[in-house]
Design a protein around this motif. Structure first.
Motif, PDB file in Angstrom:
ATOM      1  N   ARG A 824      10.295  -9.648  12.465  1.00 23.46           N
ATOM      2  CA  ARG A 824       9.677  -8.523  11.771  1.00 23.46           C
ATOM      3  C   ARG A 824       8.387  -8.940  11.067  1.00 23.46           C
ATOM      4  O   ARG A 824       7.387  -8.210  11.083  1.00 23.46           O
ATOM      5  CB  ARG A 824      10.655  -7.943  10.756  1.00 23.46           C
ATOM      6  N   VAL A 825       8.405 -10.108  10.439  1.00 31.02           N
ATOM      7  CA  VAL A 825       7.221 -10.594   9.730  1.00 31.02           C
ATOM      8  C   VAL A 825       6.091 -10.844  10.720  1.00 31.02           C
ATOM      9  O   VAL A 825       4.921 -10.527  10.450  1.00 31.02           O
ATOM     10  CB  VAL A 825       7.557 -11.861   8.924  1.00 31.02           C
ATOM     11  N   PHE A 826       6.448 -11.394  11.888  1.00 29.17           N
ATOM     12  CA  PHE A 826       5.427 -11.641  12.910  1.00 29.17           C
ATOM     13  C   PHE A 826       4.798 -10.334  13.375  1.00 29.17           C
ATOM     14  O   PHE A 826       3.566 -10.231  13.507  1.00 29.17           O
ATOM     15  CB  PHE A 826       6.059 -12.381  14.096  1.00 29.17           C
ATOM     16  N   LYS A 827       5.622  -9.328  13.593  1.00 26.36           N
ATOM     17  CA  LYS A 827       5.096  -8.022  14.009  1.00 26.36           C
ATOM     18  C   LYS A 827       4.198  -7.425  12.928  1.00 26.36           C
ATOM     19  O   LYS A 827       3.159  -6.827  13.225  1.00 26.36           O
ATOM     20  CB  LYS A 827       6.253  -7.074  14.307  1.00 26.36           C
ATOM     21  N   LEU A 828       4.614  -7.607  11.667  1.00 27.38           N
ATOM     22  CA  LEU A 828       3.797  -7.098  10.560  1.00 27.38           C
ATOM     23  C   LEU A 828       2.447  -7.799  10.523  1.00 27.38           C
ATOM     24  O   LEU A 828       1.396  -7.159  10.373  1.00 27.38           O
ATOM     25  CB  LEU A 828       4.539  -7.297   9.236  1.00 27.38           C
ATOM     26  N   GLN A 829       2.451  -9.127  10.687  1.00 27.27           N
ATOM     27  CA  GLN A 829       1.200  -9.878  10.667  1.00 27.27           C
ATOM     28  C   GLN A 829       0.298  -9.485  11.835  1.00 27.27           C
ATOM     29  O   GLN A 829      -0.925  -9.414  11.690  1.00 27.27           O
ATOM     30  CB  GLN A 829       1.494 -11.375  10.720  1.00 27.27           C
ATOM     31  N   GLU A 830       0.901  -9.221  12.952  1.00 21.81           N
ATOM     32  CA  GLU A 830       0.129  -8.803  14.120  1.00 21.81           C
ATOM     33  C   GLU A 830      -0.622  -7.500  13.830  1.00 21.81           C
ATOM     34  O   GLU A 830      -1.798  -7.357  14.180  1.00 21.81           O
ATOM     35  CB  GLU A 830       1.072  -8.623  15.315  1.00 21.81           C
ATOM     36  N   GLY A 831       0.069  -6.579  13.155  1.00 26.78           N
ATOM     37  CA  GLY A 831      -0.583  -5.334  12.784  1.00 26.78           C
ATOM     38  C   GLY A 831      -1.666  -5.530  11.749  1.00 26.78           C
ATOM     39  O   GLY A 831      -2.730  -4.881  11.796  1.00 26.78           O
ATOM     40  N   THR A 889      -2.973 -18.630   9.716  1.00 26.49           N
ATOM     41  CA  THR A 889      -2.028 -17.740  10.395  1.00 26.49           C
ATOM     42  C   THR A 889      -2.554 -17.356  11.770  1.00 26.49           C
ATOM     43  O   THR A 889      -1.808 -17.373  12.760  1.00 26.49           O
ATOM     44  CB  THR A 889      -1.818 -16.468   9.550  1.00 26.49           C
ATOM     45  N   GLN A 890      -3.833 -17.021  11.878  1.00 29.59           N
ATOM     46  CA  GLN A 890      -4.394 -16.625  13.164  1.00 29.59           C
ATOM     47  C   GLN A 890      -4.327 -17.738  14.196  1.00 29.59           C
ATOM     48  O   GLN A 890      -4.071 -17.493  15.377  1.00 29.59           O
ATOM     49  CB  GLN A 890      -5.859 -16.187  12.979  1.00 29.59           C
ATOM     50  N   LEU A 896      -2.398 -13.196  17.100  1.00 25.94           N
ATOM     51  CA  LEU A 896      -2.750 -12.841  15.731  1.00 25.94           C
ATOM     52  C   LEU A 896      -4.258 -12.862  15.500  1.00 25.94           C
ATOM     53  O   LEU A 896      -4.711 -12.683  14.370  1.00 25.94           O
ATOM     54  CB  LEU A 896      -2.061 -13.800  14.752  1.00 25.94           C
ATOM     55  N   ASN A 897      -5.013 -13.124  16.589  1.00 28.74           N
ATOM     56  CA  ASN A 897      -6.479 -13.116  16.524  1.00 28.74           C
ATOM     57  C   ASN A 897      -6.981 -12.103  17.549  1.00 28.74           C
ATOM     58  O   ASN A 897      -7.255 -12.449  18.702  1.00 28.74           O
ATOM     59  CB  ASN A 897      -7.026 -14.509  16.822  1.00 28.74           C
TER      60      ASN A 897
END
Length: 1141
Positions: A824-831, A889-890, A896-897
């Motif tokens: 979930r955190v990964f999906k949030l960061q992606e957004g 993070t990117q 994530l980039n």
């Protein structure tokens, strides 16, 4: 002349109250022509209880009475001359009164109870009064004195003559008599009649059986003195009152007797002397409290009523006063002052013409008060005298609950259980109100609740708080401090008190009393006079109240206000709306009701079960469990929350807690007459300002959490997106799901470059606001919060919610998270990387830097802009640190980039497919794909766009080793072991990378050594990715290689050629760094030979001996060509010879 003389004689001797009619059962003696002053020829025959003539207990006829049979001249006989009363007269009455029979009679009648008179004197007085009342000549005198009055009063002119009815009629209408002599005559007649119930016209006949059944006394002539005769009427009055207060009526009083009792009480209403029992019970109290109060017009009654609960008031007088007050509540005409003051108003406002109610109810005090109060609330004219009288009796009803028979009848159990010993000053009533609210752990019976509501309606304390003495005393200090600007008695006092509920100025006792009263006021819109005045027109226009009489019991409770507030928040498109003044008052009531859940009748009624099951506090936190509520309760709570989202001022406690923030940051929207969600939006945006206190923060966050339950709870979002939701996201209720649905639609349309977005522009704008708000607190994203709750407790227990701090904590400990939370955190960061504006922490920390460097930059390119200005001298250190976090993070995953992902869209599957095959959709690749692209960059095989992005990444990671995930992973031991000082400094100048390169020979782990060698290889491809070398050779690049195009190792080759060229003199530092790099590259070539032709070509092109190597290679190629050419000719000749054979 004879008639005239007779009139003067009567006024002289009989200026006392005379009887109404003959006493049934007693034979009147025949006149002897000796004048009206003569006593009867024979004493009256005693009558037993049922009216049969005969002796009673063989009581002998007194000599003094026999002496009265002797003829005397009418003008000469005096009571003072009779021997039987001489001693009593000398002992009791002043001598100057002896010459007047009236004065003697009044003196002996009004003596103190403990002062006894002789039996013979008592008989004499009785016979004297009876003789006066039975003589038909008195009627002829009345006809002469009151001739014009009889003509004016139609009822009296029609009475039959000769039966004593005329005098009775005149007594009934004595209030309308304007003729002086007639009024004086009838007044004296009344005094005599009321001295003994047996002399009151028809009373004995109508109440004979009830007197006997209830054992209220004896009607034997002379057996009881004048005091006990007053007790008979008092006994009947108490029985009448008691009958109304009891359900089981063992001995019901006959209807005709009830009327007689009430009539007697009414006729004695102007002069308390006429109520003999009360007069004797309160004689000393009258002297104590009302010494200067003139008798007549009910003034003494009013004075005594006002002192009823004084400690010095005797219990016997208090009891007599209470009985009379109870009679007044049953028939307002028993109060002389009220009847006189309000007579014209009752007729004017047609308060006796309600055909929907029983006739008997029209006389009730409560009905009169309701009718006249309604007229006042409507703005109609009611005389000041009448309003003053109404105020007194409304206060009386509040102070003493026992005056309301319905309360005594239906609330007896509650009073005995919860409220015993609290009789005075309205304490019992307030105790019952508290029980009615449910504050004592139990509820009252429905009939008791209804009786309480009726009493409050009658007393109408909402129009003047002073009526409620308990409230007035409890809240006096608060009124003097918080509400001193409001005129005393103004209805706005109660509103002022409600505004200061739960504030520092409020005291506990006042708070309790106020809520007890407001509980009942909130259940009848008419009890708020300001609301009623401002909204009566709207109620008639929108709620169809034309046919509802204000005193009707058929009006549904709460129906009118529910109708009003449904129209209060309608838009122009939705139809008819309330007037401005009415809407303001409706909003005021809603704001007050929000202070306590029990002030909302519909909410309490439907949520009674849930209120008992769930814990809640004064701000109505039951909203938090909205999804678990019963259907009816959930509906009303949902409607209330939806209403609050439009007008947050309804949440009075929240507004009060947030006042500093509102004044500092939201005053422009809070001053608007109509709040359409702007205030709450402003509070959310300024949630972390210094003026924000903990209470306000909790309240705002709580409201945000509630809004997640249903998108309708966000007014601005609902109004902007309701059509889009119905079209694109039908059957979705939760706000977070609606936001995700609409956001997904917007994103897909954007990526596909559709000409026309499916989501409307106004909805997209509001959607952005909602997304930004949700990013501030992890709890506003329920699905994420639920799966990470365990991780939060394990890893971030000391971190407070809000300000995106919890989310930041989870990001920093991402490797330690559970699988579901990590996904979930990964999906949030992606957004967030796709749309940096949703990164709350980044936007908050870098707010000022964004204004400085990125004012005109699109929101989606905000992070890119900040990275470009990261190393500016004007960059804030905290913002720079946050940018670095996002870069780290990117670089953990190309997904994530977004810019890199788009630029290398074709290169990634072409060169890095094996890595993609092993990857999952919701976990990081730990920089493997970016590492793969870096190697291809060194091989110069990437597309131009992808090469540009990788160059940027190489330049950034060369300055800060933390931006290279693979280096961090594989050199986790070497960095703190070999380069501890450089790592601690975190100067982001490439010192750690330089340290690792310098200690390449000391690195033992092959994977770490490989990463360092890769760095060396990458630096050979472009001098810009080697910050230390680039800094050292900046001047030489400018002078020696200015014409060389950067990239693909061209500038590095230029520097190496300059190093070999003895004619060129490089800077000492540059020369040293280049020599070091050549040594490293040589070592790297030995340790890590070329893996392919491209790798070999790169090594040759970047080698210091490039020319020599190229010469050797070229020479070898030429030699090989020549050898091939020679061998070709030889083979060709051999072949030809073979063919010739």
């Amino acid at each position: 002349m004879a008639a005239s003389g007779r009139v003067h004689l009567l006024l002289l001797l009989m200026s006392v109250p005379f009887c109404l009619c003959t006493v049934q059962g007693l034979k009147a003696p025949s006149g002897n022509g000796n004048g009206l002053g003569n006593p009867p020829a024979n004493p009256p025959v005693p009558v037993n209880i049922i009216g049969a003539p005969g002796p009673v207990n063989n009581v002998p006829v007194a000599p003094a009475v026999a002496a009265m049979t002797q003829p005397r001249r009418a003008t000469g006989w005096k009571l003072a001359e009779e021997q039987s009363c001489r001693d009593d007269l000398t002992r009791i009455c002043p001598k100057h009164a002896w010459s007047n029979n009236l004065a003697v009679l009044e003196c002996l009648q009004d003596r103190k109870e403990e002062t006894e008179i002789a039996v013979d004197c008592n008989h004499l007085l009785w016979n004297y009064k009876l003789n006066l009342t039975m003589d038909p000549k008195f009627e002829s005198v009345a006809m002469e004195i009151c001739k014009s009055t009889i003509t004016e009063i139609k009822e009296c002119s029609e009475e039959e003559r000769g039966k004593g009815y005329l005098v009775s009629c005149l007594v009934d209408h004595r209030g309308n008599i304007t003729e002086y002599q007639c009024h004086q005559y009838i007044t004296k007649m009344t005094s005599i009649v009321f001295s003994d119930y047996r002399l009151i016209c028809g009373f004995m006949d109508k109440c004979r059986e009830d007197i006997n059944t209830l054992r209220c006394g004896s009607i034997n002539v002379g057996e009881k003195d004048i005091h006990s005769q007053g007790e008979v009427i008092a006994c009947l009055e108490k029985a009448l009152v008691r009958e109304a207060e009891q359900q089981d009526q063992a001995h019901p009083i006959r209807e005709e007797c009830k009327k007689s009792i009430m009539r007697v009480a009414e006729l004695s209403s102007d002069d308390f002397h006429l109520d003999r029992f009360l007069y004797f019970s309160c004689r000393e109290d009258r002297e104590r409290f009302c010494e200067n109060t003139q008798a007549g017009e009910g003034k003494v009654y009013k004075c005594l009523f006002s002192h009823k609960f004084e400690e010095a008031m005797s219990e016997k007088c208090r009891e007599a006063l209470t009985t009379r007050q109870k009679l007044i509540t049953q028939d307002y005409k028993v109060s002389y002052s009220l009847t006189k003051a309000c007579k014209a108003d009752l007729r004017k406002h047609r308060c006796n013409l309600d055909t929907n109610m029983p006739r008997a109810r029209e006389a009730r005090l409560s009905y009169l008060l309701l009718c006249l109060e309604s007229a006042v609330h409507r703005g109609r004219t009611v005389s000041e005298d009448c309003q003053g009288e109404m105020l007194e009796y409304r206060r009386m009803l509040i102070e003493d609950f026992s005056l309301s028979p319905e309360i005594v009848l239906h609330c007896r159990g509650e009073i005995e259980t919860h409220c015993s010993g609290l009789h005075r000053k309205g304490r019992t009533l307030h105790c019952l109100m508290r029980v009615g609210r449910g504050d004592k752990g139990s509820t009252v019976d429905g009939l008791c609740q209804s009786a309480l509501q009726t009493l409050i309606q009658s007393a109408d304390p909402g129009s003047d708080y002073r009526i409620d003495r308990a409230l007035n005393e409890a809240c006096e200090s608060v009124i003097q401090t918080a509400c001193k600007h409001i005129r005393s008695g103004d209805p706005m006092i109660l509103s002022c008190l409600m505004e200061h509920l739960y504030t520092e100025k409020m005291v506990e006792d006042c708070e309790r009393r106020l809520l007890e009263l407001q509980y009942f006021i909130s259940r009848d819109w008419k009890l708020d006079p300001i609301l009623y005045k401002k909204c009566q027109g709207d109620a008639a226009r929108l709620c169809h109240t034309h046919g509802w009489n204000e005193t009707s019991e058929l009006m549904p409770p709460g129906a009118v206000f529910s109708c009003l507030y449904r129209h209060a928040y309608r838009t122009e498109e939705q139809g008819r709306r309330l007037s401005r003044d009415c809407k303001v008052e409706v909003q005021r009531i809603l704001h007050q009701r929000a202070l306590d859940v029990k002030l909302d009748p519909d909410l309490q009624k439907r949520c009674l079960t849930d209120l008992g099951k769930w814990l809640y506090d004064k701000t109505g936190k039951e909203q938090r469990r909205n999804s678990n509520l019963l259907s009816g309760c959930g509906e009303v709570v949902g409607n209330l929350t939806e209403l609050q989202s439009e007008d947050i001022h309804i949440e009075a406690l929240l507004i009060r807690a947030c006042q500093p923030v509102i004044q500092s940051h939201c005053h422009d929207v809070s001053d608007n007459q109509v709040d359409t969600g702007d205030v709450m939006e402003c509070l959310v945006q300024n949630k972390h300002q210094k003026e924000m206190n903990s209470k306000c923060t909790v309240g705002v966050t709580h409201f945000q959490l509630i809004q997640m339950k249903d998108f309708r709870f966000s007014y601005k979002f609902k109004m902007a997106c309701k059509e889009d939701v119905l079209k694109l996201c039908p059957n979705i209720k939760k706000k977070v799901d609606v936001v995700i649905c609409l956001s997904t639609t917007v994103r897909n349309d954007t990526l596909q470059d559709v000409k026309e977005q499916r989501v409307s522009l106004k909805c997209r704008k509001q959607l952005r606001v909602e997304e930004l708000e949700m990013s501030e607190d992890i709890r506003l994203e329920p699905e994420l919060y639920d799966v990470c709750k365990t991780d939060i407790g394990r890893l971030c227990s000391n971190v407070v919610f809000g300000n995106a701090q919890m989310m930041e904590c989870l990001k920093e400990r991402k490797k330690q998270l559970s699988q579901q939370c990590h996904q979930r955190v990964f999906k949030l960061q992606e957004g967030e990387m796709l749309d940096p504006e949703l990164d709350y922490q980044l936007m908050r920390v870098c707010k000022q830097m964004i204004k400085r460097f990125c004012t005109d930059v699109d929101a989606k390119n905000m992070l890119q802009c900040l990275k470009q200005n990261k190393n500016s001298e004007l960059m804030d250190p905290k913002c720079k640190q946050m940018i670095t976090k996002r870069q780290i993070t990117q670089n953990t995953d190309y997904r994530l980039n977004p810019i890199l992902r788009k630029a290398c869209k074709a290169d990634i599957p072409k060169f890095c497919q094996p890595i993609l095959n092993k990857a999952s959709d919701d976990s990081e690749l730990e920089g493997q794909v970016i590492g793969c692209l870096k190697l291809k960059y060194a091989d110069q095989r990437l597309s131009p766009d992808c090469e540009d992005q990788i160059r940027v990444i190489l330049q950034e990671s060369a300055l800060d080793y933390r931006l290279d995930p693979q280096l961090q992973i594989h050199c986790a031991e070497e960095i703190p072991g070999l380069c501890a000082e450089e790592a601690v400094a975190q100067e982001q100048t490439g010192q750690v990378e330089e340290c690792l390169k310098a200690n390449l020979l000391k690195i033992k782990h092959d994977l770490c050594k490989k990463e360092v060698l890769n760095m060396l290889k990458e630096s050979k491809a472009d001098v810009f990715v080697d910050p230390v070398l680039h800094t050292a050779c900046a001047l030489d690049l400018k002078h020696q290689c200015a014409a060389v195009t950067p990239g693909r190792g061209r500038q590095m080759s230029c520097l190496l050629e300059s190093l070999q060229d003895k004619r060129v003199r490089l800077q000492p530092e540059c020369k040293k760094r280049l020599q070091d790099r050549m040594d490293m590259w040589s070592y790297a070539a030995k340790v890590a030979p070329a893996e392919g032709f491209s790798d070999l070509a790169m090594q040759v092109m970047t080698s210091p001996s490039k020319n020599y190597i190229l010469f050797i290679i070229s020479l070898g190629v030429i030699v090989l060509f020549l050898v091939g050419l020679l061998c070709g000719r030889i083979t060709k000749r051999v072949t030809r010879e073979l063919k010739d054979r």
